[in-house]
Scaffold this motif. Structure first.
Motif, short mmCIF file in Angstrom:
data_model
loop_
_atom_site.label_atom_id
_atom_site.label_comp_id
_atom_site.label_asym_id
_atom_site.label_seq_id
_atom_site.Cartn_x
_atom_site.Cartn_y
_atom_site.Cartn_z
N ILE A 1 -3.26 13.09 -3.26
CA ILE A 1 -3.82 12.18 -2.27
C ILE A 1 -4.78 11.19 -2.92
O ILE A 1 -4.74 9.99 -2.64
CB ILE A 1 -4.49 12.96 -1.13
N GLY B 1 -2.35 3.02 -4.01
CA GLY B 1 -2.10 2.21 -2.82
C GLY B 1 -3.08 1.06 -2.68
O GLY B 1 -2.69 -0.07 -2.37
N GLY C 1 1.07 8.74 -5.95
CA GLY C 1 0.89 10.07 -5.34
C GLY C 1 2.00 11.03 -5.70
O GLY C 1 1.75 12.19 -6.05
N PHE D 1 0.83 -1.20 0.00
CA PHE D 1 0.00 0.00 0.00
C PHE D 1 0.87 1.26 0.00
O PHE D 1 0.62 2.19 -0.77
CB PHE D 1 -0.94 0.02 1.21
N GLY E 1 -2.79 8.79 -4.94
CA GLY E 1 -2.07 7.90 -4.03
C GLY E 1 -2.98 6.83 -3.45
O GLY E 1 -2.57 5.67 -3.32
N LEU E 2 -4.19 7.21 -3.08
CA LEU E 2 -5.13 6.22 -2.54
C LEU E 2 -5.50 5.16 -3.58
O LEU E 2 -5.56 3.97 -3.27
CB LEU E 2 -6.39 6.91 -2.02
N PHE F 1 0.88 4.00 -2.88
CA PHE F 1 0.48 5.36 -2.53
C PHE F 1 1.59 6.35 -2.89
O PHE F 1 1.32 7.39 -3.51
CB PHE F 1 0.16 5.45 -1.03
#
Length: 128
Positions: free
Chosen positions: A91, A98, A50, A42, A94-95, A46
Motif C-alpha cells: 500500500i 500513484g 503496489g 494514479f 502503491g501510494l 498505484f
C-alpha cells in the motif's frame, strides 16, 4: 494498461540496480509520457508499484518463513503479522507510485495545455 505495464516493468528493473526511491522518478516520467487523466495515472502508478512491491515482499516472506517480517511487524502495531506487513508495504509503495504518476500527468497537462485568459465581453471592456 500501457502505463501500468511501463511503470511495473521499468520500476521493477530499476530497483535491482538503484535505491528504492527510484520508483518516484520512474512513475513521474511514465505518468508525464502516457498519463491521459489524473485518475487513470494514479491507478496505474498505484497498481504498478503496489503489485511489484507486493510480489517481492510476498516472495521474501515465503522464502524466509516470515522471520524478518515478523520481527519488523512487532515493532509497529501489526501484532507481529508478517503478511500484514507485506500488505502495508504494498500500500505504501502503491501510494508513492500513484502520487508520482499523478504528478507527472498533471505536470504534462500544466506544461502542454495552453492556458487561455477568459475573453472579455464587449460590455466589460475598460477604456481610459
Amino acid at each position: 494498461m500501457r502505463l501500468f505495464l511501463l511503470i511495473f516493468g521499468l520500476a521493477g528493473l530499476a530497483q535491482f540496480f538503484l535505491p528504492w526511491w527510484i520508483i518516484t522518478p520512474v512513475a513521474l516520467a511514465a505518468g508525464a509520457a502516457l498519463g491521459r487523466t489524473g485518475g487513470r495515472a494514479f491507478l496505474a502508478g498505484f497498481a504498478g508499484i503496489g503489485l511489484g512491491w507486493l510480489l517481492v515482499a510476498g516472495w521474501e516472506q515465503a522464502q524466509n518463513a516470515g522471520r524478518l517480517s515478523h520481527r519488523v511487524a512487532q515493532l509497529i502495531p501489526l501484532g507481529g503479522s508478517g503478511w500484514a506487513l507485506v500488505v502495508v508495504t504494498a500500500i505504501i509503495g502503491g501510494l508513492v507510485g500513484g502520487l508520482a504518476a499523478l504528478a507527472g500527468c498533471w505536470l504534462r497537462q500544466a506544461v502542454l495545455t495552453p492556458r487561455q485568459a477568459p475573453a472579455a465581453k464587449p460590455d466589460q471592456v475598460l477604456t481610459h
